[in-house]
Design an enzyme around this catalytic site. Structure first.
Site, mmCIF file in Angstrom:
data_model
loop_
_atom_site.group_PDB
_atom_site.id
_atom_site.type_symbol
_atom_site.label_atom_id
_atom_site.label_comp_id
_atom_site.label_asym_id
_atom_site.label_seq_id
_atom_site.Cartn_x
_atom_site.Cartn_y
_atom_site.Cartn_z
ATOM 1 N N LYS A 179 33.782 125.542 2.471
ATOM 2 C CA LYS A 179 33.210 124.272 1.698
ATOM 3 C C LYS A 179 31.860 124.051 2.315
ATOM 4 C CE LYS A 179 36.470 121.268 3.220
ATOM 5 N NZ LYS A 179 37.201 119.997 3.374
ATOM 6 N N LYS A 200 30.870 123.658 5.432
ATOM 7 C CA LYS A 200 30.693 122.632 6.326
ATOM 8 C C LYS A 200 30.952 123.239 7.755
ATOM 9 C CE LYS A 200 32.466 118.068 4.278
ATOM 10 N NZ LYS A 200 33.378 117.254 4.736
HETATM 11 N N1 C2G Z 1 36.094 109.014 3.001
HETATM 12 C C1 C2G Z 1 36.089 107.882 2.534
HETATM 13 N N2 C2G Z 1 35.053 106.932 2.886
HETATM 14 C C2 C2G Z 1 34.131 107.674 3.597
HETATM 15 C C3 C2G Z 1 34.056 108.980 4.261
HETATM 16 C C4 C2G Z 1 35.113 109.662 3.592
HETATM 17 O O1 C2G Z 1 37.059 107.478 1.741
HETATM 18 N N3 C2G Z 1 33.020 106.802 4.002
HETATM 19 C C5 C2G Z 1 37.402 110.133 2.512
HETATM 20 C C6 C2G Z 1 36.902 111.080 1.473
HETATM 21 O O2 C2G Z 1 36.934 110.683 0.067
HETATM 22 C C7 C2G Z 1 37.960 112.131 1.537
HETATM 23 C C8 C2G Z 1 38.653 111.760 3.149
HETATM 24 O O3 C2G Z 1 37.937 110.380 3.559
HETATM 25 O O4 C2G Z 1 39.352 111.719 0.764
HETATM 26 C C9 C2G Z 1 38.263 112.927 4.096
HETATM 27 O O5 C2G Z 1 36.594 113.012 4.084
HETATM 28 P P1 C2G Z 1 36.067 114.625 4.452
HETATM 29 O O6 C2G Z 1 36.678 114.806 5.915
HETATM 30 O O7 C2G Z 1 34.378 114.524 4.149
HETATM 31 O O8 C2G Z 1 36.801 115.501 3.456
HETATM 32 P P2 C2G Z 1 36.052 116.516 2.415
HETATM 33 O O9 C2G Z 1 34.970 117.303 3.100
HETATM 34 O O10 C2G Z 1 35.857 115.680 1.213
HETATM 35 O O11 C2G Z 1 37.366 117.504 2.189
HETATM 36 O O12 C2G Z 1 40.401 119.864 -0.261
HETATM 37 C C10 C2G Z 1 39.918 118.643 -0.511
HETATM 38 C C11 C2G Z 1 39.031 118.631 0.684
HETATM 39 O O13 C2G Z 1 39.514 119.280 1.814
HETATM 40 C C12 C2G Z 1 38.219 117.288 0.942
#
Ligand code: C2G
Length: 132
Positions: free
Chosen positions: A44, A46
């Protein structure tokens, strides 16, 4: 028992994550979080500050979270949902539309993302402080 699942990296856990987890849990009775492994994070583009094991331990300590499983690849969602008997798949709406095909096997819910906080923002702000 209504089972809910969500996926993510959940690094540098913050109130936006907690808002998501709380609302996801409120949709059912049992919340599974599939947390991205360090290897999947590399896919990803990341690099999490906390290792998978430590992010898993942190998430398992949250009252809204009932189970944590690893997320190793994009394509595992359908098999997870079927294997775990999941009723609702939840993601923040920055993912809106991306997983609609899962509606063949469960409900798909995109929740409004929490504005004003993100892991990358935390990192940027800390860099500012460090660099003065
Ligand atoms: N999130 C949120 N509000 C934020 C930050 C994050 O609602 N201010 C939500 C994201 O939309 C996601 C969850 O928290 O649903 C986790 O965010 P991340 O850890 O950034 O995950 P991500 O990189 O989006 O990975 O297969 C799906 C991926 O693994 C998602």
């Amino acid at each position: 028992m209504k089972k809910v699942i969500t996926y993510g990296t959940f690094d540098l856990l913050h109130w936006g994550h907690i808002n998501l987890l709380k609302r996801a849990k409120d949709l059912g009775d049992y919340l599974i979080v599939a947390i991205s492994t360090d290897e999947f994070n590399a896919l990803k583009d990341k690099k999490a500050y906390h290792s998978f094991e430590n992010r898993k331990m942190i998430l398992e300590s949250i009252r809204y979270v009932d189970e944590v499983i690893p997320e190793n690849k994009w394509e595992q969602k359908r098999e997870d949902i079927i294997r775990e008997g999941v009723d609702i798949f939840v993601m923040g709406d920055d993912w809106k539309g991306k997983f609609d095909e899962l509606s063949e096997v469960c409900d798909v819910v995109y929740l409004p993302r929490t504005i004003g906080i993100s892991t990358s923002q935390i990192k940027d702000d800390l860099l500012q402080v460090t660099n003065g």
